[in-house]
Each structure stands twice: as structure tokens, then as C-alpha cells.
Design a protein around this motif. Structure first.
Motif, PDB file in Angstrom:
ATOM      1  N   GLN A   1       0.811  -1.209   0.000  1.00 38.13           N
ATOM      2  CA  GLN A   1       0.000   0.000   0.000  1.00 38.13           C
ATOM      3  C   GLN A   1       0.853   1.272   0.000  1.00 38.13           C
ATOM      4  N   GLY A   2       2.152   1.124  -0.269  1.00 40.38           N
ATOM      5  CA  GLY A   2       3.019   2.279  -0.435  1.00 40.38           C
ATOM      6  C   GLY A   2       3.738   2.757   0.799  1.00 40.38           C
ATOM      7  N   ARG A   3       3.703   1.974   1.897  1.00 34.54           N
ATOM      8  CA  ARG A   3       4.365   2.375   3.146  1.00 34.54           C
ATOM      9  C   ARG A   3       5.348   1.277   3.542  1.00 34.54           C
ATOM     10  N   ASN A   4       6.542   1.321   2.971  1.00 37.35           N
ATOM     11  CA  ASN A   4       7.529   0.278   3.219  1.00 37.35           C
ATOM     12  C   ASN A   4       8.290   0.558   4.511  1.00 37.35           C
ATOM     13  N   VAL A   5       8.191  -0.374   5.474  1.00 39.07           N
ATOM     14  CA  VAL A   5       8.912  -0.241   6.735  1.00 39.07           C
ATOM     15  C   VAL A   5       9.610  -1.563   7.058  1.00 39.07           C
ATOM     16  N   ALA A   6      10.662  -1.467   7.871  1.00 37.16           N
ATOM     17  CA  ALA A   6      11.375  -2.663   8.316  1.00 37.16           C
ATOM     18  C   ALA A   6      10.572  -3.380   9.400  1.00 37.16           C
TER      19      ALA A   6
END
Length: 232
Positions: free
Chosen positions: A98-103
Motif C-alpha cells: 500500500q506504499g508504506r515500506n517499513v522494516a
């Protein structure tokens, strides 16, 4: 810290969709179940029943949608062992979609003395960390996660959960005048994002016209009247 309280219309629809999904998946069951606090609850939520790719993928979509709508800011996600591990991984995948890339990272309960060693797996814990779990009862797992995060030099920012039971926590075997979620907000200073709450479950049961659901509604309502907490 963003405090997620009253729902918008969109969040209310998301919550109702989630309750229907949880019931259809067998994760939300009705009957008589003994809770960790020793109470006899007329309903039980078991995230372990999201047990195939389609179910856990849909569950991750609900988490991601709720988080993106909540306004809570975070730099990475952390899944406490054991149920939080697949949740952290799948929610990170869905957030990226959904466009929110987090570790993401998670812990294991046994210390490993070979390979990377230690109890932490995944990305280094840093920045503002979101803890992902299924439900919160006494808050013990959250406090343990906070200790791990702080020991790594990061900041526990918020917790995301599937269901807020909105019932009294227990303290030394006695009912408290606050819920575990309220404790997390007020005493631990965490933002809280829940996909659905007990109020949403009651709304689902009220809207369902079948005789069985009306019986469940009455039982859940009586349980809330006895153990429920005031909002705020």
C-alpha cells in the motif's frame, strides 16, 4: 503520540467488515470460555484460526488499513513471540503493497548462541517502533516488548491489535477501573490502534437478525455490563 479513540464512519465500516471476517474464519467464536483473568466470557478471539494464506493476507490488509487511517507515526514494526511474529511479517508486506515500506523485526524466546545469535531477528530495532499483536489482556507482553525495544536503543511508540475487548484489567487478582488498552495509553504512553472493539462486536450481533445471534448479543451485553470500562 496519536490517541485513537472515537471511530470515523470509514473506520466503523472497516471494523464491521473485520468482525464478519473473523466470525466466518472461526477466529471469533461464541460459547463459554475462561479468560486469563478467570472470567467466563461468552466470546473468544483466537488469531491462530487465521491459518492459511488467504486468511492471514486478509488479516494483514485490515491491520494496514487501520494503521494508515489512524495517523500513528512509526518507523518499523515489531512482533512479539509467538503470535506477533507472522503478524509483523505479513503486515509489513501489506504496508509495502500500500506504499508504506517499513522494516520489521521479532524476538524469539530462546537465546541462540550461533549464527546471528541473541533473541532478535530481522532489522535492527531503531526509531519509533510499532508493536503488533492480536489482543491485549494484562499488558505483560507489551511491557516485555517495550523493554526489548528500549534495550536496543529504540523507542516504543504504539501498539496495533486486532480486537480491543474493552474490559477491566486485573490487578493482584482484582478488577481494575481501567482496561489494558487504557493502561497502555495512560501509564505506558503508547498510541493504540485496534481494528475492532467490543462495541463493534455488539453492533454486529445487534444487526444480525438470527435467533442465535440475538442470544449471543444478550450474553455479550451482560458480560460488558459486568466487566466493561468507560471510554476515555
Amino acid at each position: 503520540m496519536v490517541d485513537v479513540g472515537a471511530q470515523t464512519a470509514g473506520q466503523g465500516r472497516l471494523a464491521q467488515d473485520f468482525v464478519r471476517f473473523a466470525v466466518a474464519s472461526g477466529a471469533l467464536q461464541f460459547g463459554r470460555f475462561k479468560t486469563k483473568a478467570g472470567r467466563l466470557s461468552p466470546y473468544f478471539f483466537n488469531a491462530g484460526r487465521f491459518d492459511d494464506g488467504c486468511k492471514i493476507g486478509r488479516l494483514a490488509q485490515f491491520y494496514a488499513q487501520a494503521l494508515l487511517a489512524s495517523g500513528i507515526e512509526f518507523d518499523m514494526v515489531f512482533g512479539p513471540a509467538y503470535k506477533g511474529i507472522p503478524l509483523a511479517a505479513t503486515v509489513a508486506v501489506e504496508l509495502a503493497r500500500q506504499g508504506r515500506n517499513v522494516a520489521f523485526a521479532y524476538n524469539r524466546k530462546e537465546v541462540k548462541d550461533h549464527g546471528e545469535g541473541g533473541t532478535l531477528v530481522g532489522a535492527p530495532l531503531e526509531g519509533r517502533v510499532l508493536i503488533i499483536d492480536d489482543v491485549m489482556s494484562a499488558g505483560t507482553a507489551v511491557r516485555e516488548s517495550m523493554a526489548i525495544i528500549r534495550a536496543a536503543g529504540a523507542r516504543p511508540e504504539a501498539i496495533a491489535m486486532a480486537l480491543d475487548r474493552q474490559e477491566k484489567a486485573t490487578e493482584d487478582g482484582c478488577d481494575a477501573d481501567y482496561s489494558a488498552v487504557q493502561y497502555a495509553r495512560r501509564q505506558l504512553g503508547l498510541g493504540v490502534c485496534a481494528i475492532a472493539r467490543l462495541a463493534d462486536l455488539l453492533q454486529y450481533l445487534t444487526d444480525n437478525e438470527s435467533e442465535g445471534m440475538r442470544l449471543h448479543r444478550d450474553e455479550v451485553l451482560a458480560y460488558r455490563q459486568r466487566y466493561g470500562v468507560n471510554e476515555g
